[in-house]
Scaffold this active site. Structure first.
Site, PDB file in Angstrom:
ATOM      1  NE  ARG A 252      -3.132  -0.403   3.191  1.00 43.40           N
ATOM      2  CZ  ARG A 252      -4.118  -0.776   2.716  1.00 43.40           C
ATOM      3  NH1 ARG A 252      -5.178  -0.168   2.005  1.00 43.40           N
ATOM      4  NH2 ARG A 252      -4.646  -2.033   2.971  1.00 43.40           N
TER       5      ARG A 252
ATOM      6  CE1 TYR B 132     -10.083  -6.034   2.991  1.00 42.53           C
ATOM      7  CE2 TYR B 132      -9.432  -4.259   1.770  1.00 42.53           C
ATOM      8  CZ  TYR B 132      -9.330  -5.562   1.947  1.00 42.53           C
ATOM      9  OH  TYR B 132      -8.487  -6.152   1.146  1.00 42.53           O
TER      10      TYR B 132
ATOM     11  CB  CYS C  41     -27.932  -5.922  -9.031  1.00 39.51           C
ATOM     12  SG  CYS C  41     -28.514  -4.875 -10.577  1.00 39.51           S
TER      13      CYS C  41
HETATM   14  C1  LIG Z   1      -0.660  -7.968   1.577  1.00 39.34           C
HETATM   15  C2  LIG Z   1       0.803  -8.469   2.404  1.00 39.34           C
HETATM   16  C3  LIG Z   1       1.622  -7.363   2.426  1.00 39.34           C
HETATM   17  C4  LIG Z   1       1.593  -6.065   2.064  1.00 39.34           C
HETATM   18  O1  LIG Z   1       0.743  -5.323   2.879  1.00 39.34           O
HETATM   19  P1  LIG Z   1       0.691  -3.603   2.890  1.00 39.34           P
HETATM   20  O2  LIG Z   1      -0.547  -3.413   4.102  1.00 39.34           O
HETATM   21  O3  LIG Z   1       0.008  -3.376   1.584  1.00 39.34           O
HETATM   22  O4  LIG Z   1       2.054  -2.958   2.932  1.00 39.34           O
HETATM   23  C5  LIG Z   1       3.035  -7.658   2.910  1.00 39.34           C
HETATM   24  N1  LIG Z   1       3.325  -9.058   3.323  1.00 39.34           N
HETATM   25  C6  LIG Z   1       2.202 -10.010   3.090  1.00 39.34           C
HETATM   26  C7  LIG Z   1       2.490 -11.420   3.415  1.00 39.34           C
HETATM   27  C8  LIG Z   1       1.087  -9.814   2.643  1.00 39.34           C
HETATM   28  O5  LIG Z   1       0.148 -10.606   2.674  1.00 39.34           O
END
Ligand SMILES: *Cc1c(COP(=O)(O)O)cnc(C)c1O
Length: 409
Positions: A274, A314, A341
């Site tokens: 993210r 979420y 829908c």
């Molecule tokens: C989804 C995930 C991330 C990334 O998480 P962010 O919140 O997008 O930084 C990192 N490691 C694992 C194992 C994940 O499943």
């Protein structure tokens, strides 16, 4: 969102007017700023400079091939959670020795693929998985380098649907179970435990849960006296979706990790998703209709929950801003909704909003992460286009899916 901003009433991405882009490209579409992604990566790398970590981009946040390529060129590795993501990361030019593979349900085919491609690390999430990988190693007569994902039972203080590090969550192996597994490690002749990994959740805005996790890791490693090549600390760094979201202090966290690394003398891996791409994307959509309900206006967009799922999945709040901001106000309650829908196909609500009209364009903000990668064909709708902007140029990096290809099965 610094590379999406208004010049007068008009919203720009880098040097391009979004209204002009929306006239040339059918809405809805995802729109990314190259500069923003690059800046996010270099900020993160800069904050962690003293640690010299391997930054593995969590591909599931945004699996667009061009974006993976761009991050790969900047030096990122990849954290993948399926065989598909693994192949895509390699196709994007990311060296397999910078790829880590996480996930609670990796299949034998996926594990064999990972072994064949000689990726850096498979992060094991259960004893059964350890047995399966050990058997694969036996078959190929090799020792496979693995990490163990621990579940530290730490509350990341984030939305419960994106928390992963509590004992209630399915991810990783509890400390207790890891201790008893490690007692029998000699039986696993074809495994080499090179790493421990953790990933406690997503959209984390405080360094407290990370600090707790580091302490737990330190205790486990000291108790067992394991010598590790890598500690994989996962991702989860939050971004500001709303003004009230205070960003995590990465400098503070970096100091903690620096001391941690010095004590253990191992390499550090991070898996940010993210924080690298979230604020680098928006979803541009057109107002199809405005419908007056009993006590609110429904602003009906041409983008739906199949295109952008986070609000439905979420309860995520994403600010929606007009592409052309009028000064007059639309007062009263308004709710942005999509055409699907389902009652959950709705976005943000407002009490007061700048005046908008049918046919106007709006932007759903901060949709660069878990936007396009979570989209689906629900309601037999094609996946939408993705566009990347660099300065005053734009490039379609995924074409809108062909509707006729969708109707055959
Ligand atoms: C989804 C995930 C991330 C990334 O998480 P962010 O919140 O997008 O930084 C990192 N490691 C694992 C194992 C994940 O499943």
């Amino acid at each position: 969102m610094s590379h999406f901003k208004y010049s007068g009433p008009k919203l720009f991405v880098e040097d391009l007017s979004i209204a002009n882009l929306a006239k040339k490209n059918k809405t809805p579409f995802y729109l990314y700023s190259e500069k923003q992604i690059k800046e996010n990566y270099s900020n993160l790398a800069q904050n962690f400079k003293s640690i010299n970590p391997l930054i593995c981009f969590a591909a599931k946040a945004n699996t667009n091939l061009s974006i993976l390529k761009m991050l790969g060129k900047l030096g990122a590795g990849a954290d993948v959670v399926s065989g598909g993501e693994l192949l895509k990361a390699i196709k994007a030019g990311i060296n397999p020795n910078k790829i880590v593979f996480s996930g609670v349900g990796k299949t034998e085919d996926e594990l064999k693929l990972a072994v064949k491609k000689k990726i850096l690390l498979i992060n094991i999430e259960s004893e059964s998985e350890a047995k399966l990988i050990n058997n694969i190693g036996k078959k190929f007569n090799i020792k496979i380098s693995v990490g163990f994902r621990l579940n530290p039972d730490v509350d990341a203080k984030t939305h419960k649907k994106i928390s992963t590090g509590k004992s209630d969550n399915k991810f990783g192996v509890s400390i207790k179970n890891f201790y008893s597994f490690y007692k029998n490690i000699k039986q696993f002749k074809n495994l080499k435990i090179d790493a421990l990994s953790v990933h406690i959740g997503s959209q984390i805005l405080s360094d407290t849960p990370y600090k707790k996790t580091l302490n737990i890791l330190l205790r486990v490693i000291n108790n067992l006296k394991i010598k590790l090549k890598y500690i994989d600390l996962g991702g989860g760094f939050g971004i500001s979706y709303e003004k009230k979201d205070k960003k995590i202090n990465l400098k503070n966290y970096a100091k903690l990790v620096y001391n941690f690394k010095k004590k253990l003398n191992c390499n550090i891996i991070f898996e940010p998703g993210r924080s690298l791409v979230g604020n680098a994307g928006i979803l541009v959509s057109k107002i199809q209709y405005i419908k007056k309900g009993e006590n609110k206006y429904f602003i009906i967009l041409d983008a739906g929950m199949n295109d952008f799922m986070r609000p439905a999945l979420y309860d995520a709040r994403h600010e929606i801003i007009p592409v052309n901001k009028l000064t007059k106000n639309l007062s009263g309650n308004i709710e942005f909704v999509g055409p699907i829908c389902e009652s959950t196909c709705k976005f943000t609500k407002y009490k007061n909003y700048p005046k908008i009209n049918e046919g106007d364009f709006i932007a759903i903000t901060n949709t660069g992460a878990y936007g396009s990668s979570l989209s689906s064909n629900y309601n037999t709708r094609p996946l939408i286009a993705e566009i990347l902007v660099s300065k005053n140029k734009f490039k379609v990096i995924r074409k809108k899916q062909d509707l006729l290809k969708l109707i055959n099965a």
